[in-house]
Design an enzyme around this catalytic site. Structure first.
Site, short mmCIF file in Angstrom:
data_model
loop_
_atom_site.label_atom_id
_atom_site.label_comp_id
_atom_site.label_asym_id
_atom_site.label_seq_id
_atom_site.Cartn_x
_atom_site.Cartn_y
_atom_site.Cartn_z
N SER A 202 38.12 33.62 38.66
CA SER A 202 39.25 33.63 39.79
C SER A 202 39.91 32.73 39.83
CB SER A 202 37.96 33.73 40.80
OG SER A 202 38.19 33.16 42.33
N ASN B 285 41.14 31.48 42.40
CA ASN B 285 41.18 31.19 44.60
C ASN B 285 39.93 30.13 44.53
OD1 ASN B 285 43.04 33.05 45.49
ND2 ASN B 285 41.03 34.66 45.35
N THR B 286 39.85 29.46 43.31
CA THR B 286 38.97 28.55 43.53
C THR B 286 40.07 27.09 42.21
OG1 THR B 286 36.74 29.08 43.37
CG2 THR B 286 36.81 27.02 42.48
N ASN C 188 39.86 39.70 35.73
CA ASN C 188 39.83 39.61 36.88
C ASN C 188 41.34 39.42 37.37
OD1 ASN C 188 38.71 38.15 39.60
ND2 ASN C 188 37.71 37.41 38.05
N PHE D 85 35.70 32.48 46.82
CA PHE D 85 34.02 32.31 46.32
C PHE D 85 33.26 32.43 47.32
CE2 PHE D 85 34.89 30.75 42.02
CZ PHE D 85 34.63 32.14 41.80
N LYS E 108 34.18 36.47 32.11
CA LYS E 108 35.16 36.63 32.52
C LYS E 108 36.21 36.15 32.45
CE LYS E 108 35.94 39.86 37.00
NZ LYS E 108 35.69 40.62 38.10
N ASN F 65 44.14 39.34 47.10
CA ASN F 65 42.24 38.56 48.06
C ASN F 65 42.91 36.98 47.77
OD1 ASN F 65 39.83 37.07 47.00
ND2 ASN F 65 40.96 39.51 45.36
C1 LIG Z 1 38.55 41.23 48.12
C2 LIG Z 1 38.23 40.58 46.20
C3 LIG Z 1 36.96 40.20 45.92
C4 LIG Z 1 37.13 39.55 44.51
N1 LIG Z 1 36.01 38.80 44.05
C5 LIG Z 1 36.12 38.38 43.39
C6 LIG Z 1 34.64 37.58 42.24
O1 LIG Z 1 33.65 37.36 43.87
N2 LIG Z 1 34.55 37.36 41.19
C7 LIG Z 1 34.71 38.23 40.65
O2 LIG Z 1 34.38 38.11 38.96
N3 LIG Z 1 35.78 39.27 40.55
C8 LIG Z 1 36.12 38.90 41.37
N4 LIG Z 1 37.26 39.97 42.19
C9 LIG Z 1 38.32 40.82 41.33
C10 LIG Z 1 37.29 42.58 40.91
O3 LIG Z 1 35.99 42.16 40.44
C11 LIG Z 1 38.60 42.79 39.35
O4 LIG Z 1 38.38 42.22 38.58
C12 LIG Z 1 39.56 42.74 39.64
O5 LIG Z 1 40.08 43.43 40.98
C13 LIG Z 1 41.00 43.77 39.41
O6 LIG Z 1 40.08 45.12 39.21
P1 LIG Z 1 40.54 46.29 40.01
O7 LIG Z 1 41.73 46.10 39.75
O8 LIG Z 1 39.67 47.51 39.74
O9 LIG Z 1 40.41 45.81 41.74
C14 LIG Z 1 37.29 40.24 43.81
C15 LIG Z 1 38.78 41.83 43.42
C16 LIG Z 1 38.69 41.80 45.10
C17 LIG Z 1 39.93 42.75 45.15
#
Ligand SMILES: Cc1cc2nc3c(=O)[nH]c(=O)nc-3n(C[C@H](O)[C@H](O)[C@H](O)COP(=O)(O)O)c2cc1C
Length: 338
Positions: free
Chosen positions: A175, A177-178, A243, A115, A214, A111
């Site tokens: 993140s 992506n910023t 993350n 934000f 985080k 992804n």
């Molecule tokens: C589509 C998507 C959007 C995410 N957006 C955020 C976010 O806005 N803020 C954040 O702290 N983590 C975000 N994450 C990260 C997740 O909270 C998590 O840290 C990461 O996906 C690892 O966990 P997982 O393997 O169980 O998905 C996002 C993950 C995905 C897949």
């Protein structure tokens, strides 16, 4: 076979963001039911961390319910806590689409949402009607156009609105992506950021509300050690790791080329698992029990969650596995933990 497994081939034929929006539309209908079931969780699942009592260690990671629109549903499905956000102080659209890709054969999500946020004002207003007895965390970020030097102002602006409505807050400095956001993890940037947030927390009379940080999985081991020391010295309440990763090396060939062809973004799910666990173990060793850690990243089964708890994590969060396995996963994890 449950309903989600039956529908998955259809759902996965849709563009991922369309599927997400459809699921949220359906979820909102479910949330309007007058009486949603209350999950029955045995007392053995209870955990306490940073002064809060959680009915289960399992929570929903940030990024799925960015605007806190489906809290009654997450509670009915059995999550003990939900981290909403990332919320930015002002509304922003996020990156252009397509910005979300799934690779079901590998349990992988890519992804670069960037934000997308309705902004802290709207989300805070919605939180006023949040369900009681669900622990809600507010994950905070900065707007894209805010220069890094003014990042603290953004986190503070979001905190002012969100913190009074939630049970804990989490600063997202991880993140990918910023642009520039992850630079805030450097100790010299982190110190004033954490101090500035803790000052605000005190000014607002929220000293007792946990403030977490985080972290990304792409930090070098020595950097992790340094960050841990800054976090402990600052007086914040805990860490969340991890993350998403920028490291394409976590994906096996021949899928890696396919993932690379989709462009920039963070990877999550099964391929992140080993890397995230290694990072968490390094953090836990450095922490020596001085702060609690919330495990996140690649967790997809009761064994994974139990493994993270056995490593020393206080709680665990999932995101990607829920997309691939559906809501029945929550109960399966609980049964396995019990
Ligand atoms: C589509 C998507 C959007 C995410 N957006 C955020 C976010 O806005 N803020 C954040 O702290 N983590 C975000 N994450 C990260 C997740 O909270 C998590 O840290 C990461 O996906 C690892 O966990 P997982 O393997 O169980 O998905 C996002 C993950 C995905 C897949």
């Amino acid at each position: 076979m449950n309903l989600y497994s039956a529908l998955r081939p259809l759902i996965f034929r849709l563009d991922p963001e369309t599927a997400h929006n459809l699921a949220f539309w359906l979820g909102a209908r479910v949330c309007s039911w007058p009486r949603l079931p209350d999950p029955e969780l045995p007392a053995t699942l209870r955990r306490s961390a940073f002064g809060l009592a959680f009915p289960t260690p399992l929570g929903l990671a940030a990024g799925l319910d960015k605007g806190a629109t489906l809290l009654p549903l997450w509670k009915a499905l059995g999550f003990g806590h939900v981290e909403i956000g990332t919320v930015t102080p002002r509304p922003q659209p996020g990156n252009p689409r397509p910005r979300l890709f799934r690779f079901p054969e590998a349990g992988l999500i890519l992804n670069r949402m960037g934000f997308n946020s309705e902004g802290a004002g709207i989300v805070a207003a919605r939180l006023r009607n949040r369900p009681a007895d669900l622990i809600v965390g507010g994950n905070l970020g900065k707007n894209k156009e805010t220069p890094e030097a003014q990042a603290l102002d953004d986190y503070r602006a979001a905190y002012r609105l969100i913190a009074p409505q939630v049970d804990y807050t989490a600063l997202n400095v991880s993140s990918p992506n910023t642009p520039g956001l992850r630079d805030l993890q450097a100790p010299e940037a982190l110190k004033p950021l954490l101090a500035g947030m803790l000052d605000l927390r005190r000014e607002m009379g929220l000293e007792r509300q946990p403030l977490l940080l985080k972290l990304a999985p792409d930090l070098a081991p020595e950097d992790l050690d340094a960050i841990v020391e800054v976090a402990v010295a600052s007086g914040i309440s805990g860490l969340i790791a991890t993350n998403t990763t920028l490291d394409r090396g976590v994906v096996e060939e021949p899928l890696r080329a396919q993932v690379e062809s989709k462009g920039a973004g963070g990877l999550s799910g099964v391929p992140l698992q080993a890397k995230a666990r290694e990072v968490r173990r390094r953090i836990l060793t450095a922490l020596r029990g001085r702060l609690p850690l919330v495990a996140c990243g690649g967790l997809g089964s009761a064994e994974d969650v139990q493994g993270a708890l056995d490593d020393g994590a206080a709680l665990a969060q999932i995101y990607s596995a829920l997309i691939f396995e559906g809501p029945a996963l929550i109960q399966r994890i609980h049964e396995g933990l019990i």
